[in-house]
Design an enzyme around this catalytic site. Structure first.
Site, PDB file in Angstrom:
ATOM      1  CB  SER A 184      -1.153  -0.051   1.135  1.00 30.24           C
ATOM      2  OG  SER A 184      -0.128  -0.200   2.259  1.00 30.24           O
ATOM      3  CD  GLN A 225      -3.118  -2.290   2.046  1.00 34.28           C
ATOM      4  OE1 GLN A 225      -2.466  -2.672   2.846  1.00 34.28           O
ATOM      5  NE2 GLN A 225      -2.842  -3.027   0.776  1.00 34.28           N
ATOM      6  CB  THR A 258     -40.754  24.885  -8.478  1.00 33.05           C
ATOM      7  OG1 THR A 258     -42.010  25.227  -9.220  1.00 33.05           O
ATOM      8  CG2 THR A 258     -40.306  25.928  -7.437  1.00 33.05           C
ATOM      9  CG  HIS A 259     -42.079  21.351 -10.825  1.00 37.05           C
ATOM     10  ND1 HIS A 259     -42.469  20.229 -10.799  1.00 37.05           N
ATOM     11  CD2 HIS A 259     -42.613  22.154 -10.137  1.00 37.05           C
ATOM     12  CE1 HIS A 259     -43.270  20.270  -9.856  1.00 37.05           C
ATOM     13  NE2 HIS A 259     -43.310  21.491  -9.309  1.00 37.05           N
ATOM     14  CE1 TYR A 298      -6.073  -3.335   8.950  1.00 33.34           C
ATOM     15  CE2 TYR A 298      -5.431  -5.676   8.675  1.00 33.34           C
ATOM     16  CZ  TYR A 298      -5.489  -4.198   8.261  1.00 33.34           C
ATOM     17  OH  TYR A 298      -4.819  -3.966   7.024  1.00 33.34           O
ATOM     18  CG  ASN A 344     -18.281  24.005 -25.608  1.00 33.12           C
ATOM     19  OD1 ASN A 344     -19.276  24.460 -25.891  1.00 33.12           O
ATOM     20  ND2 ASN A 344     -17.228  23.228 -26.344  1.00 33.12           N
ATOM     21  CD  GLU A 375     -19.925  20.845 -20.401  1.00 28.95           C
ATOM     22  OE1 GLU A 375     -20.345  20.150 -21.196  1.00 28.95           O
ATOM     23  OE2 GLU A 375     -18.947  21.713 -20.877  1.00 28.95           O
ATOM     24  CE  LYS A 379     -21.107  24.517 -28.474  1.00 29.30           C
ATOM     25  NZ  LYS A 379     -20.779  23.217 -28.785  1.00 29.30           N
ATOM     26  CB  SER A 423     -15.936  23.547 -30.306  1.00 30.14           C
ATOM     27  OG  SER A 423     -16.224  22.710 -31.678  1.00 30.14           O
ATOM     28  CG  ASN A 460      -4.208  -4.856  12.786  1.00 26.24           C
ATOM     29  OD1 ASN A 460      -3.516  -4.509  11.858  1.00 26.24           O
ATOM     30  ND2 ASN A 460      -4.680  -5.678  13.344  1.00 26.24           N
TER      31      ASN A 460
HETATM   32  N1  ARG Z   1      -1.494  -1.149   5.107  1.00 29.70           N
HETATM   33  C1  ARG Z   1      -2.158  -1.775   5.925  1.00 29.70           C
HETATM   34  C2  ARG Z   1      -3.360  -0.960   6.248  1.00 29.70           C
HETATM   35  O1  ARG Z   1      -3.775  -0.244   5.346  1.00 29.70           O
HETATM   36  C3  ARG Z   1      -1.637  -1.543   7.398  1.00 29.70           C
HETATM   37  C4  ARG Z   1      -2.145  -2.425   8.623  1.00 29.70           C
HETATM   38  C5  ARG Z   1      -1.635  -3.858   8.078  1.00 29.70           C
HETATM   39  N2  ARG Z   1      -1.972  -4.690   9.206  1.00 29.70           N
HETATM   40  C6  ARG Z   1      -1.850  -6.111   9.050  1.00 29.70           C
HETATM   41  N3  ARG Z   1      -2.374  -6.917  10.169  1.00 29.70           N
HETATM   42  N4  ARG Z   1      -1.421  -6.667   8.052  1.00 29.70           N
HETATM   43  O2  ARG Z   1      -4.623  -1.539   6.654  1.00 29.70           O
END
Ligand code: ARG
Length: 467
Positions: free
Chosen positions: A22, A322, A155-156, A317, A285, A290, A283, A277, A110
């Site tokens: 991550s 993640q 309205t509407h 957990y 835009n 948007e 144009k 455009s 965790n």
């Molecule tokens: N990268 C993990 C997350 O975002 C961190 C916690 C990892 N804990 C574990 N027990 N693998 O959740």
């Protein structure tokens, strides 16, 4: 060195290893990870796990990582770390040697990720509130400058009644103020420290949780370690509040798209925020509006992803959690990029007040005011409605406005009509009629402007006090 290699005999499948990391996205949490680690290190010293010299070394190392990160956005980018927690530990060991490994005593990733995310959301809330305060300022300035200019309210999407332009702009200020209040509510529930919750059952060392919370400037500590390590309500609540911000901006965007069309002609979208455009030379835009309209879909999607990820997840957990990070980051970054653009657009857009005013005076937008004239003369409302409805019908057949009907024609519909009826049909009279708090009578709008100004000033002060 992996944080958990001891038990394993085989190495990880390289694709899996890379895929489950991550760090590419949780790098965003580095500053918070460092802050939480500092608090934990101090608690470790109080618990006798680190001696004062070791604490000093750890804090020095953590500070140095912080400085390196502040110096370069690229810092750590090529690291093979599994996540931000692993990254800090590895860096620390590089900087201060094996003492760095002591930092993980008694804690679990965790609780760390729960803490980091809380600190991230807390800071993000302050930033969005600050952006919203500035956005309110721009809407308010426009409202103040628009004086007594009027426009149709719909309205509407059908012409309904005239309102002051300021009244319409203040409607958006209300939405944004509500967003800031909602965010402040989320802030309260977010600003608790889960440190000391361990992996699921609480830290394995007698860590002073209150001290760690105070160190992080949290309002208090979370009450239950199982909940604290698996709760992402604050992520959902924050993202949901962002979805409402985005939704409000999408309603604004839709109005700007409509109002800048030739058919409405109320607003000229600023060239600096529009595109042309490649095919049609004439144009211009309204791309900003948007895209703003469409960006809200993403944020709503992120909330949906979060809810779906958490639904049915047993305690406590799981690595699933993640997957709550990227939707959170995406929702925040989308909204945070959008608000200043909307502000710039609103600062530069030109309003065609004469055109708005003209449209506010045609198309029977005084019909309810006309019925009110009869009500004030004692006619039951339903019957007054009927009479004016028939008057409108007559106008439609003969291509006229109500003020162009003769008194004779009117009296054929009801004997209650008098010469003074015509005075109540004018724009000023129709506006003045809505003389209730929250209504569009100019005196009420002036009052509402003052009140909104006070709220926005207060908000700006609050936001600054926090930052
Ligand atoms: N990268 C993990 C997350 O975002 C961190 C916690 C990892 N804990 C574990 N027990 N693998 O959740």
């Amino acid at each position: 060195m992996k944080m958990w290699a001891g038990r394993f005999q085989q190495s990880l499948n390289p694709e899996f290893e890379n895929w489950q990391r991550s760090f590419a996205f949780d790098r965003r949490l580095l500053a918070h990870e460092l802050a939480a680690s500092r608090a934990h290190a101090k608690a470790l010293e109080s618990a006798g796990i680190l001696d004062p010299g070791e604490l000093k070394a750890v804090l020095r190392g953590l500070d140095q990582i912080g400085r390196q990160a502040a110096a370069s956005a690229e810092f750590g980018k090529d690291s093979e770390a599994e996540d931000v927690h692993h990254f800090v530990e590895s860096q620390l060991v590089v900087l201060i040697g094996e003492t760095g490994f002591k930092l993980h005593s008694g804690r679990s990733r965790n609780e760390q990720i729960a803490a980091d995310l809380r600190l991230y959301v807390r800071a993000a809330i302050d930033q969005v509130r600050s952006e919203l305060a500035q956005l309110c300022d721009v809407f308010l300035e426009r409202a103040e400058r628009s004086g007594t200019s009027a426009m149709p309210a719909y309205t509407h999407l059908q012409c309904a009644e005239p309102v002051l332009v300021a009244h319409w702009l203040l409607a958006y200020v209300e939405m944004f103020l509500r967003d800031t209040e909602r965010l402040a509510e989320v802030h309260k529930r977010t600003n608790l420290s889960p440190l000391g919750s361990g992996a699921v059952a609480g830290a394995t060392l007698a860590l002073e949780r209150d001290a760690m919370a105070a160190d992080l400037d949290c309002q208090g500590i979370t009450a239950n370690s199982i909940d604290a390590t698996s709760d992402r309500d604050f992520v959902v609540e924050f993202s949901n509040a962002l979805a409402l911000v985005a939704l409000h901006l999408s309603r604004w965007a839709e109005e700007m798209i409509l109002f800048s069309s030739v058919e409405f002609g109320f607003v000229r979208s600023p060239e600096a925020y529009s595109t042309g455009s490649s095919a049609m030379p004439q144009k211009k835009n309204p791309d900003l509006a948007e895209l703003a309209r469409a960006k809200s879909a993403r944020v709503i999607g992120q909330v949906t992803a979060l809810l779906a990820t958490l639904k049915g997840l047993p305690l406590a957990y799981h690595k699933d959690l993640q997957e709550t990070q990227e939707p959170l980051f995406a929702a925040f970054e989308t909204v945070q990029a959008l608000i200043p653009l909307v502000r710039g657009w609103m600062q530069e857009a030109e309003f065609d007040y004469p055109r708005m005013q003209e449209r506010a005076q045609s198309g029977f937008m005084n019909a309810w005011a006309a019925a009110t004239y009869l009500v004030k003369r004692g006619l039951p409302s339903r019957l007054a409605h009927e009479v004016i409805g028939r008057a409108v019908q007559l106008c439609l057949q003969t291509n006229r406005e109500l003020r162009e009907l003769t008194l004779d024609e009117l009296r054929r519909l009801s004997p209650l009509f008098d010469q003074d009826f015509y005075a109540c049909l004018g724009l000023d009279a129709v506006l003045a009629l809505h003389d209730v708090p929250g209504g569009t009578a100019p005196v009420r709008v002036r009052q509402a402007l003052r009140q909104a100004r006070e709220k926005v000033d207060l908000l700006r002060e609050n936001v600054h006090a926090h930052a």
